[in-house]
Each structure stands twice: as structure tokens, then as C-alpha cells.
Design a protein around this motif. Structure first.
Motif, PDB file in Angstrom:
ATOM      1  N   ALA A  75      29.190  -1.988  22.088  1.00 41.86           N
ATOM      2  CA  ALA A  75      28.384  -1.215  23.038  1.00 41.86           C
ATOM      3  C   ALA A  75      28.404  -1.874  24.413  1.00 41.86           C
ATOM      4  O   ALA A  75      28.544  -1.201  25.437  1.00 41.86           O
ATOM      5  N   ASN A  76      28.263  -3.203  24.446  1.00 45.85           N
ATOM      6  CA  ASN A  76      28.297  -3.916  25.729  1.00 45.85           C
ATOM      7  C   ASN A  76      29.664  -3.807  26.396  1.00 45.85           C
ATOM      8  O   ASN A  76      29.775  -3.859  27.619  1.00 45.85           O
ATOM      9  N   LEU A  77      30.698  -3.638  25.590  1.00 45.81           N
ATOM     10  CA  LEU A  77      32.045  -3.476  26.116  1.00 45.81           C
ATOM     11  C   LEU A  77      32.245  -2.082  26.709  1.00 45.81           C
ATOM     12  O   LEU A  77      33.206  -1.832  27.429  1.00 45.81           O
ATOM     13  N   ASN A  78      31.304  -1.178  26.409  1.00 48.13           N
ATOM     14  CA  ASN A  78      31.411   0.214  26.855  1.00 48.13           C
ATOM     15  C   ASN A  78      30.132   0.699  27.531  1.00 48.13           C
ATOM     16  O   ASN A  78      29.709   1.846  27.364  1.00 48.13           O
ATOM     17  N   ASN A  79      29.511  -0.187  28.316  1.00 48.15           N
ATOM     18  CA  ASN A  79      28.260   0.173  28.987  1.00 48.15           C
ATOM     19  C   ASN A  79      28.382   1.453  29.806  1.00 48.15           C
ATOM     20  O   ASN A  79      27.469   2.286  29.831  1.00 48.15           O
ATOM     21  N   TYR A  80      29.500   1.610  30.478  1.00 48.55           N
ATOM     22  CA  TYR A  80      29.690   2.772  31.357  1.00 48.55           C
ATOM     23  C   TYR A  80      29.629   4.082  30.565  1.00 48.55           C
ATOM     24  O   TYR A  80      29.166   5.105  31.067  1.00 48.55           O
ATOM     25  N   VAL A  81      30.087   4.045  29.320  1.00 53.79           N
ATOM     26  CA  VAL A  81      30.091   5.232  28.472  1.00 53.79           C
ATOM     27  C   VAL A  81      28.677   5.584  28.030  1.00 53.79           C
ATOM     28  O   VAL A  81      28.324   6.762  27.907  1.00 53.79           O
ATOM     29  N   LEU A  82      27.842   4.564  27.825  1.00 49.41           N
ATOM     30  CA  LEU A  82      26.543   4.756  27.183  1.00 49.41           C
ATOM     31  C   LEU A  82      25.376   4.843  28.161  1.00 49.41           C
ATOM     32  O   LEU A  82      24.218   4.783  27.765  1.00 49.41           O
ATOM     33  N   VAL A  83      25.692   4.976  29.438  1.00 47.45           N
ATOM     34  CA  VAL A  83      24.648   5.153  30.436  1.00 47.45           C
ATOM     35  C   VAL A  83      24.624   6.619  30.843  1.00 47.45           C
ATOM     36  O   VAL A  83      25.663   7.199  31.162  1.00 47.45           O
ATOM     37  N   GLN A  84      23.430   7.205  30.821  1.00 45.00           N
ATOM     38  CA  GLN A  84      23.318   8.621  31.170  1.00 45.00           C
ATOM     39  C   GLN A  84      23.744   8.832  32.621  1.00 45.00           C
ATOM     40  O   GLN A  84      23.305   8.112  33.515  1.00 45.00           O
ATOM     41  N   ALA A  85      24.611   9.803  32.832  1.00 51.75           N
ATOM     42  CA  ALA A  85      25.112  10.076  34.180  1.00 51.75           C
ATOM     43  C   ALA A  85      23.982  10.560  35.084  1.00 51.75           C
ATOM     44  O   ALA A  85      23.093  11.289  34.658  1.00 51.75           O
ATOM     45  N   ASP A  86      24.018  10.130  36.325  1.00 55.39           N
ATOM     46  CA  ASP A  86      23.024  10.589  37.298  1.00 55.39           C
ATOM     47  C   ASP A  86      23.193  12.083  37.540  1.00 55.39           C
ATOM     48  O   ASP A  86      24.310  12.586  37.647  1.00 55.39           O
ATOM     49  N   ALA A  87      22.086  12.775  37.610  1.00 55.71           N
ATOM     50  CA  ALA A  87      22.129  14.227  37.815  1.00 55.71           C
ATOM     51  C   ALA A  87      22.856  14.558  39.113  1.00 55.71           C
ATOM     52  O   ALA A  87      22.568  13.998  40.163  1.00 55.71           O
ATOM     53  N   GLY A  88      23.822  15.447  38.990  1.00 57.87           N
ATOM     54  CA  GLY A  88      24.532  15.902  40.179  1.00 57.87           C
ATOM     55  C   GLY A  88      25.628  14.975  40.655  1.00 57.87           C
ATOM     56  O   GLY A  88      26.325  15.291  41.617  1.00 57.87           O
ATOM     57  N   LYS A  89      25.814  13.838  39.985  1.00 63.09           N
ATOM     58  CA  LYS A  89      26.839  12.896  40.427  1.00 63.09           C
ATOM     59  C   LYS A  89      28.224  13.411  40.028  1.00 63.09           C
ATOM     60  O   LYS A  89      28.443  13.792  38.889  1.00 63.09           O
ATOM     61  N   THR A  90      29.115  13.415  40.976  1.00 64.72           N
ATOM     62  CA  THR A  90      30.480  13.863  40.710  1.00 64.72           C
ATOM     63  C   THR A  90      31.356  12.664  40.381  1.00 64.72           C
ATOM     64  O   THR A  90      31.430  11.706  41.153  1.00 64.72           O
ATOM     65  N   LEU A  91      32.008  12.716  39.227  1.00 67.25           N
ATOM     66  CA  LEU A  91      32.858  11.618  38.785  1.00 67.25           C
ATOM     67  C   LEU A  91      34.308  11.880  39.173  1.00 67.25           C
ATOM     68  O   LEU A  91      34.765  13.028  39.185  1.00 67.25           O
ATOM     69  N   THR A  92      35.022  10.832  39.468  1.00 61.91           N
ATOM     70  CA  THR A  92      36.456  10.958  39.710  1.00 61.91           C
ATOM     71  C   THR A  92      37.165  11.156  38.368  1.00 61.91           C
ATOM     72  O   THR A  92      36.572  10.949  37.304  1.00 61.91           O
ATOM     73  N   ASP A  93      38.431  11.525  38.403  1.00 64.40           N
ATOM     74  CA  ASP A  93      39.193  11.706  37.166  1.00 64.40           C
ATOM     75  C   ASP A  93      39.254  10.408  36.365  1.00 64.40           C
ATOM     76  O   ASP A  93      39.162  10.422  35.129  1.00 64.40           O
ATOM     77  N   LYS A  94      39.402   9.288  37.052  1.00 62.57           N
ATOM     78  CA  LYS A  94      39.460   7.998  36.363  1.00 62.57           C
ATOM     79  C   LYS A  94      38.127   7.658  35.711  1.00 62.57           C
ATOM     80  O   LYS A  94      38.078   7.122  34.602  1.00 62.57           O
ATOM     81  N   GLN A  95      37.037   7.971  36.410  1.00 59.91           N
ATOM     82  CA  GLN A  95      35.715   7.718  35.844  1.00 59.91           C
ATOM     83  C   GLN A  95      35.454   8.614  34.639  1.00 59.91           C
ATOM     84  O   GLN A  95      34.884   8.180  33.634  1.00 59.91           O
ATOM     85  N   LYS A  96      35.892   9.864  34.716  1.00 65.67           N
ATOM     86  CA  LYS A  96      35.735  10.777  33.583  1.00 65.67           C
ATOM     87  C   LYS A  96      36.516  10.271  32.377  1.00 65.67           C
ATOM     88  O   LYS A  96      36.026  10.312  31.243  1.00 65.67           O
ATOM     89  N   ALA A  97      37.736   9.794  32.623  1.00 63.61           N
ATOM     90  CA  ALA A  97      38.561   9.275  31.522  1.00 63.61           C
ATOM     91  C   ALA A  97      37.890   8.074  30.874  1.00 63.61           C
ATOM     92  O   ALA A  97      37.878   7.941  29.645  1.00 63.61           O
ATOM     93  N   ARG A  98      37.312   7.194  31.712  1.00 60.19           N
ATOM     94  CA  ARG A  98      36.636   6.012  31.156  1.00 60.19           C
ATOM     95  C   ARG A  98      35.417   6.407  30.354  1.00 60.19           C
ATOM     96  O   ARG A  98      35.163   5.865  29.277  1.00 60.19           O
ATOM     97  N   ARG A  99      34.645   7.354  30.871  1.00 64.92           N
ATOM     98  CA  ARG A  99      33.443   7.791  30.160  1.00 64.92           C
ATOM     99  C   ARG A  99      33.793   8.520  28.871  1.00 64.92           C
ATOM    100  O   ARG A  99      32.996   8.543  27.920  1.00 64.92           O
ATOM    101  N   ASN A 100      34.980   9.077  28.808  1.00 64.07           N
ATOM    102  CA  ASN A 100      35.388   9.850  27.627  1.00 64.07           C
ATOM    103  C   ASN A 100      36.158   9.031  26.594  1.00 64.07           C
ATOM    104  O   ASN A 100      36.736   9.606  25.660  1.00 64.07           O
ATOM    105  N   HIS A 101      36.173   7.696  26.780  1.00 63.65           N
ATOM    106  CA  HIS A 101      36.886   6.848  25.813  1.00 63.65           C
ATOM    107  C   HIS A 101      36.094   5.580  25.503  1.00 63.65           C
ATOM    108  O   HIS A 101      35.439   5.023  26.381  1.00 63.65           O
TER     109      HIS A 101
END
Length: 221
Positions: A75-101
Motif C-alpha cells: 500500500a505504501n508503495l502505491n500511495n498515489y493509487v489509494l488517495v482519493q482524487a481531488d474533486a475536479g482535478k484533471t489528471l494527465t495521461d501518465k497520472q491516470k496510468a499510474r492511478r490505474n496500476h
């Protein structure tokens, strides 16, 4: 009487040349068909064995993740995945890929200026209390030719890793763990309420998908 003797003599001469050729062709066709059936049967047996091996890897990763959900390191290795996204925040394609893996090893950490790009906390590989960290997957993010042609892409290069066989070292299977976060409601916590993981096992040589399973992964706080 003479006709009967003539017919008997003709029959004793055996097959004509054309009849022999036709018989050879038919016999050859039968042998080719038999060889094809044997080859196809062999391929089917090999594929069945590969899928059985892949199913073992799938269940091994699944059980390992269930255990790791209790002790925080993955879980600590994947903190970015397990943090609720800020409302209305637009993610880049790279950020989306990281959050989705989900990544399962320190070798999968992406860095910028030697610092983790997405806030990953490295797993402690030697621990006096829990023992050494058991590696299940290792990543090769900078080896362009690591993945088979079928799987090569910028995203896959980062998030598909090689399964580690505890007894034989590296194996012939590849592992990817995709993340699906349920529709976020007020107060939703990916850690407490879980995320859906899709564990995919590929053939390292061909890139073909051999098996997959879905796991609702909850991190005990």
C-alpha cells in the motif's frame, strides 16, 4: 473357359501403375492427417499446461496481495493509487496510468531527480521483525526489448513485470495489476473500502493473455 483363364492371369498381374500411384497418394494423405492431428494434440497439451502454470501464478499473486494488505508495505508503495482524487482535478495521461496500476516491487518506482515521482515509499526488503521481503514481480522500465512485441507500449513497459519463481528464479510469465476505483462518493476511502484489482497473467514469449482474476483489495489501517 479361355476367358476365365485370361481373367485369372490378368488378376494375378496385380495393380496397375495408376492404381499404385493412387494408393500411395491416399496413404500419404492419411499419414499427413495423422501427423497434423498429433501436432495439434501436442499444442493443445502444451497450452493446457501453460494455462495451469498461469493459474498457479494468478492465485499466488492474489493470496500474496491479500496478505500484503494487512502489513501496509505494498500500500505504501502505491500511495498515489489509494488517495482519493481531488474533486475536479484533471489528471494527465501518465497520472491516470499510474492511478490505474498497482506496482508490486521497488523496481517499479518511477523517479525524477532520484526521487519517487508519485510518492512511493520503498519496501523494506530486509526486516528483523517480519523477515526478508519476498519478491513476486520485478519490473524493467528502461529495457525497451523486455516485453514481447505484442505487449510493447510506454504504459506496459512501466506496469507489466516479470513473475519471480521462488525456486527457479525468473519465470516465463508476466504480471500486470490493473486498478479500478468505484464511483467515488462522499467519504469514500480507497484504503478502507477497497479498490478492485484485475490480476492479469501473460505469456512472456508470445505476449498472449493466459488468465486473469478480479480481487477487491482492502488495506487494513
Amino acid at each position: 473357359m479361355n476367358q476365365s483363364i485370361h481373367r485369372l492371369i490378368k488378376d494375378q498381374k496385380g495393380f496397375s501403375l495408376i492404381e499404385i500411384i493412387v494408393a500411395v497418394i491416399l496413404l500419404g494423405s492419411c499419414f499427413m492427417l495423422l501427423a497434423t492431428l498429433i501436432h495439434q494434440n501436442s499444442l493443445a497439451i502444451q497450452l493446457t499446461k501453460r494455462k495451469e502454470g498461469a493459474a498457479f501464478v494468478r492465485e499466488d499473486i492474489k493470496e500474496w496481495l491479500l496478505y500484503k494488505g494487512q502489513i501496509q508495505d505494498i500500500a505504501n508503495l502505491n500511495n498515489y493509487v489509494l488517495v482519493q482524487a481531488d474533486a475536479g482535478k484533471t489528471l494527465t495521461d501518465k497520472q491516470k496510468a499510474r492511478r490505474n496500476h498497482l506496482i508490486l516491487d521497488n523496481s517499479g518506482i518511477q523517479k525524477e531527480s532520484s526521487l519517487p515521482l508519485y510518492g512511493e515509499v520503498e519496501v523494506k526488503e530486509v526486516d528483523g521483525d517480519r523477515g526478508d521481503f519476498t519478491k513476486k514481480v520485478t519490473y524493467h522500465p528502461t529495457e525497451a526489448a523486455f516485453l514481447p512485441e505484442k505487449l510493447r507500449s510506454d504504459v506496459n513497459q512501466l506496469y507489466i513485470g516479470e513473475y519471480i519463481d521462488g525456486t527457479q528464479g525468473t519465470s516465463t510469465f508476466l504480471v500486470e495489476v490493473q486498478v479500478t476505483i468505484p464511483d467515488q462518493t462522499v467519504g469514500y476511502s480507497p484504503r478502507r473500502e477497497g479498490v478492485n484489482l484485475t490480476i492479469l497473467i501473460y505469456d512472456k514469449k508470445t505476449g498472449g493473455l493466459l488468465t486473469s482474476t478480479i480481487l477487491n483489495w482492502v488495506v487494513d489501517s
